[in-house]
Scaffold this motif. Structure first.
Motif, PDB file in Angstrom:
ATOM      1  N   THR A 155       2.443   1.679  -3.472  1.00 46.90           N
ATOM      2  CA  THR A 155       1.448   2.188  -4.420  1.00 46.90           C
ATOM      3  C   THR A 155       1.231   3.684  -4.241  1.00 46.90           C
ATOM      4  O   THR A 155       1.160   4.442  -5.215  1.00 46.90           O
ATOM      5  CB  THR A 155       0.112   1.443  -4.234  1.00 46.90           C
ATOM      6  OG1 THR A 155       0.320   0.035  -4.425  1.00 46.90           O
ATOM      7  CG2 THR A 155      -0.922   1.935  -5.229  1.00 46.90           C
ATOM      8  N   ALA A 156       1.147   4.121  -2.975  1.00 46.20           N
ATOM      9  CA  ALA A 156       0.951   5.549  -2.699  1.00 46.20           C
ATOM     10  C   ALA A 156       2.159   6.366  -3.150  1.00 46.20           C
ATOM     11  O   ALA A 156       2.012   7.476  -3.683  1.00 46.20           O
ATOM     12  CB  ALA A 156       0.696   5.757  -1.208  1.00 46.20           C
ATOM     13  N   LEU A 157       3.367   5.813  -2.950  1.00 43.38           N
ATOM     14  CA  LEU A 157       4.584   6.513  -3.358  1.00 43.38           C
ATOM     15  C   LEU A 157       4.662   6.642  -4.875  1.00 43.38           C
ATOM     16  O   LEU A 157       4.999   7.713  -5.406  1.00 43.38           O
ATOM     17  CB  LEU A 157       5.807   5.760  -2.825  1.00 43.38           C
ATOM     18  CG  LEU A 157       7.177   6.372  -3.141  1.00 43.38           C
ATOM     19  CD1 LEU A 157       7.304   7.752  -2.514  1.00 43.38           C
ATOM     20  CD2 LEU A 157       8.290   5.461  -2.634  1.00 43.38           C
ATOM     21  N   LYS A 164       0.833  -1.205   0.000  1.00 44.65           N
ATOM     22  CA  LYS A 164       0.000   0.000   0.000  1.00 44.65           C
ATOM     23  C   LYS A 164       0.868   1.257   0.000  1.00 44.65           C
ATOM     24  O   LYS A 164       0.565   2.235  -0.699  1.00 44.65           O
ATOM     25  CB  LYS A 164      -0.924  -0.007   1.223  1.00 44.65           C
ATOM     26  CG  LYS A 164      -1.913   1.156   1.257  1.00 44.65           C
ATOM     27  CD  LYS A 164      -2.819   1.078   2.471  1.00 44.65           C
ATOM     28  CE  LYS A 164      -3.748  -0.111   2.384  1.00 44.65           C
ATOM     29  NZ  LYS A 164      -4.724  -0.121   3.517  1.00 44.65           N
ATOM     30  N   GLN A 165       1.961   1.242   0.765  1.00 48.64           N
ATOM     31  CA  GLN A 165       2.859   2.393   0.805  1.00 48.64           C
ATOM     32  C   GLN A 165       3.576   2.581  -0.526  1.00 48.64           C
ATOM     33  O   GLN A 165       3.758   3.711  -0.987  1.00 48.64           O
ATOM     34  CB  GLN A 165       3.873   2.213   1.938  1.00 48.64           C
ATOM     35  CG  GLN A 165       3.267   2.304   3.330  1.00 48.64           C
ATOM     36  CD  GLN A 165       4.256   1.909   4.412  1.00 48.64           C
ATOM     37  OE1 GLN A 165       5.102   1.036   4.217  1.00 48.64           O
ATOM     38  NE2 GLN A 165       4.153   2.549   5.570  1.00 48.64           N
ATOM     39  N   LYS A 188       2.188   6.626  -6.915  1.00 50.46           N
ATOM     40  CA  LYS A 188       1.123   7.514  -7.367  1.00 50.46           C
ATOM     41  C   LYS A 188       1.563   8.971  -7.311  1.00 50.46           C
ATOM     42  O   LYS A 188       1.182   9.792  -8.153  1.00 50.46           O
ATOM     43  CB  LYS A 188      -0.125   7.304  -6.503  1.00 50.46           C
ATOM     44  CG  LYS A 188      -1.340   8.083  -6.976  1.00 50.46           C
ATOM     45  CD  LYS A 188      -2.553   7.779  -6.119  1.00 50.46           C
ATOM     46  CE  LYS A 188      -3.774   8.555  -6.595  1.00 50.46           C
ATOM     47  NZ  LYS A 188      -4.971   8.273  -5.751  1.00 50.46           N
ATOM     48  N   VAL A 189       2.381   9.295  -6.311  1.00 51.88           N
ATOM     49  CA  VAL A 189       2.857  10.673  -6.162  1.00 51.88           C
ATOM     50  C   VAL A 189       4.008  10.967  -7.114  1.00 51.88           C
ATOM     51  O   VAL A 189       4.080  12.037  -7.725  1.00 51.88           O
ATOM     52  CB  VAL A 189       3.289  10.932  -4.705  1.00 51.88           C
ATOM     53  CG1 VAL A 189       3.920  12.313  -4.567  1.00 51.88           C
ATOM     54  CG2 VAL A 189       2.093  10.807  -3.772  1.00 51.88           C
TER      55      VAL A 189
END
Length: 214
Positions: free
Chosen positions: A124-126, A121-122, A128-129
């Motif tokens: 994926t979030a990274l 999840k982390q 995405k940014v």
């Protein structure tokens, strides 16, 4: 106790054990400093996390194995009253001679580098940014500058720092892609990459070599 109640109890216990393991793994090795000693700042590294709440923690204080609770020890030694006795304690030192420090009296040291692997999840979030289209990145930067209002920042004014609200323009040129040369025996001898990519279909390398490992 019914079978259903017994099963529910096991589920809750396993969930607590899993949650404890995740938190302990995340905190292990993190530096922190204690705040309950007047004018004395001591730093430690988290070695473990207690499995019992503070109100149940006891430890020997002398050679006769006289037991004392963590709550009593903090009150008598430092005049520190632990409010949230249901919380766990941070453990420093080795397992045989551990010291217990309550979370109320601990503060994580700032500026530490996290070397632990990120979860999915982390990651994926990274991504995405960081993996944004140029237009989206431009819009985000412009929104950030507008939101921070640097032109009204007193520190920026004091140091005569002026930040414009649009992106800087620089002169640049796009170089043409080089033509790649392959073996004469292949169906395609030359290749001109398109948009920075190409494939090896119908092509042969000029000097193919094998390499032994070890």
């Amino acid at each position: 106790m019914s079978c259903q109640s017994h099963y529910l109890t096991l589920v809750v216990l396993r969930y607590k054990a899993l949650l404890h393991h995740i938190i302990k793994k995340g905190l292990r090795g993190v530096k922190f400093e204690v705040t309950h000693r007047a004018n004395v700042i001591t730093k430690y590294r988290i070695a473990n996390l207690t499995t019992q709440p503070t109100k149940k923690l006891m430890f020997p204080v002398d050679e006769n194995a006289t037991m004392k609770s963590v709550i009593e020890y903090f009150q008598e030694m430092y005049g520190f009253t632990i409010q949230h006795t249901h919380l766990l304690c941070l453990q420093v030192g080795n397992q045989k001679k551990a010291s217990y420090l309550h979370m109320e009296a601990c503060k994580i040291v700032e500026g530490q580098r996290n070397t632990k692997r990120l979860n999915e999840k982390q990651i994926t979030a990274l991504l995405k940014v960081t993996c944004q289209r140029p237009r989206d990145r431009e819009n985000d930067n412009l929104k950030t500058v507008q939101h921070n209002a640097y032109d009204q920042d007193p520190y920026a004014k004091k140091f005569c720092i002026n930040i414009i609200k649009k992106l800087a323009s620089v002169e640049a040129r796009i170089l043409p892609a080089p033509c790649l040369k392959y073996h004469e025996n292949g169906k395609e001898k030359d290749c001109l990459p398109q948009v920075g990519q190409w494939n090896m279909m119908n092509k042969k390398v000029i000097n193919g070599m094998g390499e032994q490992m070890g």
